[in-house]
Design a protein around this motif. Structure first.
Motif, mmCIF file in Angstrom:
data_model
loop_
_atom_site.group_PDB
_atom_site.id
_atom_site.type_symbol
_atom_site.label_atom_id
_atom_site.label_comp_id
_atom_site.label_asym_id
_atom_site.label_seq_id
_atom_site.Cartn_x
_atom_site.Cartn_y
_atom_site.Cartn_z
ATOM 1 N N ASP A 188 0.795 -1.228 0.000
ATOM 2 C CA ASP A 188 0.000 0.000 0.000
ATOM 3 C C ASP A 188 0.827 1.279 0.000
ATOM 4 O OD1 ASP A 188 -2.141 -1.739 0.170
ATOM 5 O OD2 ASP A 188 -2.500 -1.377 2.311
ATOM 6 N N HIS A 189 2.085 1.187 0.444
ATOM 7 C CA HIS A 189 2.955 2.362 0.571
ATOM 8 C C HIS A 189 4.328 1.994 0.017
ATOM 9 C CE1 HIS A 189 -0.113 4.127 3.174
ATOM 10 N NE2 HIS A 189 -0.192 2.918 3.709
ATOM 11 N N PRO A 190 4.578 2.322 -1.252
ATOM 12 C CA PRO A 190 5.837 1.925 -1.878
ATOM 13 C C PRO A 190 7.085 2.395 -1.112
ATOM 14 C CG PRO A 190 4.345 2.875 -3.491
ATOM 15 C CD PRO A 190 3.712 3.053 -2.157
ATOM 16 N N THR A 191 6.943 3.513 -0.401
ATOM 17 C CA THR A 191 8.069 4.028 0.372
ATOM 18 C C THR A 191 7.603 4.365 1.781
ATOM 19 O OG1 THR A 191 9.008 5.036 -1.619
ATOM 20 C CG2 THR A 191 9.843 5.818 0.489
ATOM 21 N N VAL A 192 8.346 3.890 2.751
ATOM 22 C CA VAL A 192 8.154 4.303 4.141
ATOM 23 C C VAL A 192 9.467 4.964 4.543
ATOM 24 C CG1 VAL A 192 7.792 3.548 6.525
ATOM 25 C CG2 VAL A 192 6.476 2.494 4.673
ATOM 26 N N ASP A 193 9.390 6.218 4.970
ATOM 27 C CA ASP A 193 10.587 7.001 5.232
ATOM 28 C C ASP A 193 11.051 6.943 6.680
ATOM 29 O OD1 ASP A 193 10.819 8.393 2.509
ATOM 30 O OD2 ASP A 193 8.724 8.739 3.094
ATOM 31 N N GLY A 204 7.569 12.629 4.326
ATOM 32 C CA GLY A 204 7.222 11.363 3.691
ATOM 33 C C GLY A 204 6.225 10.559 4.505
ATOM 34 N N THR A 205 6.358 9.256 4.428
ATOM 35 C CA THR A 205 5.456 8.350 5.135
ATOM 36 C C THR A 205 6.116 7.907 6.438
ATOM 37 O OG1 THR A 205 4.506 7.591 3.058
ATOM 38 C CG2 THR A 205 4.174 6.179 4.983
#
Length: 187
Positions: free
Chosen positions: A36-41, A104-105
């Motif tokens: 669901d979230h290609p990037t988690v920062d 970001g996320t």
């Protein structure tokens, strides 16, 4: 005055999360969050219970885990109801950021969402350090059926006390939670 949700305790058993179940739960959370979230920062573990799963998830996501101290219960007695009073040591967390904003996320991780008060309070505490484009998502291993606020992701729905691998084992018999095969998305 806001009423605090009451955790549901059927008093049938004390659930136990085994190390194998913890590992599988974190793999499933990683897969669902990555889908669901290609990037988690950023990954933030709520101490004490969210630290271990946050470290596992951060390693898989390739980011540095962070920890924020938050406490809901006054002690670790079994079947303790939620007070609604959550303390967050946000100043210490903010110092570890070097007073930077989180962009970001941001994934916030805890072991259990009992009433939802800790997740709510931490989300409010993070607001001043969030960049305008940031997004906070939450994940817990367990979700008590009495919770009014749900995380974005959870693995087990429970209606009794849960013992985790990092806690002292209860003096009463426990029942192992089954090895999970899915994550529930509450988004």
């Amino acid at each position: 005055m806001t009423r605090t949700a009451q955790r549901v305790f059927e008093h049938r058993r004390i659930w136990r999360v085994t190390p194998d179940a913890l590992r599988e739960a974190c793999l499933l959370l990683f897969a669902a969050i990555s889908r669901d979230h290609p990037t988690v920062d950023h990954v933030v573990g709520i101490a004490n219970g969210g630290v271990a799963p946050a470290h596992i998830l951060a390693a898989r996501l390739g980011v540095k885990p962070r920890t924020v101290q938050a406490r809901h219960n006054t002690d670790d007695d079994l079947y303790r109801q939620a007070t609604g009073k959550v303390t967050v040591d946000f100043d210490a967390f903010h110092r570890t950021l070097g007073h930077r904003e989180l962009d970001g996320t941001i994934l916030v991780v805890d072991d259990i969402c009992g009433s939802g008060a800790t997740l709510r309070e931490l989300r409010n505490a993070l607001t001043p350090v969030l960049a305008p484009d940031s997004r906070v998502i939450t994940a817990t291993l367990c979700l008590n059926t009495g919770a009014q606020t749900c995380p974005n992701y959870s693995v087990w729905a429970v209606s009794d006390w849960v013992s985790f691998p990092w806690e002292k084992r209860p003096d009463q018999p426990t029942t192992d939670l089954p090895i999970p095969d899915r994550v529930t998305s509450h988004a």
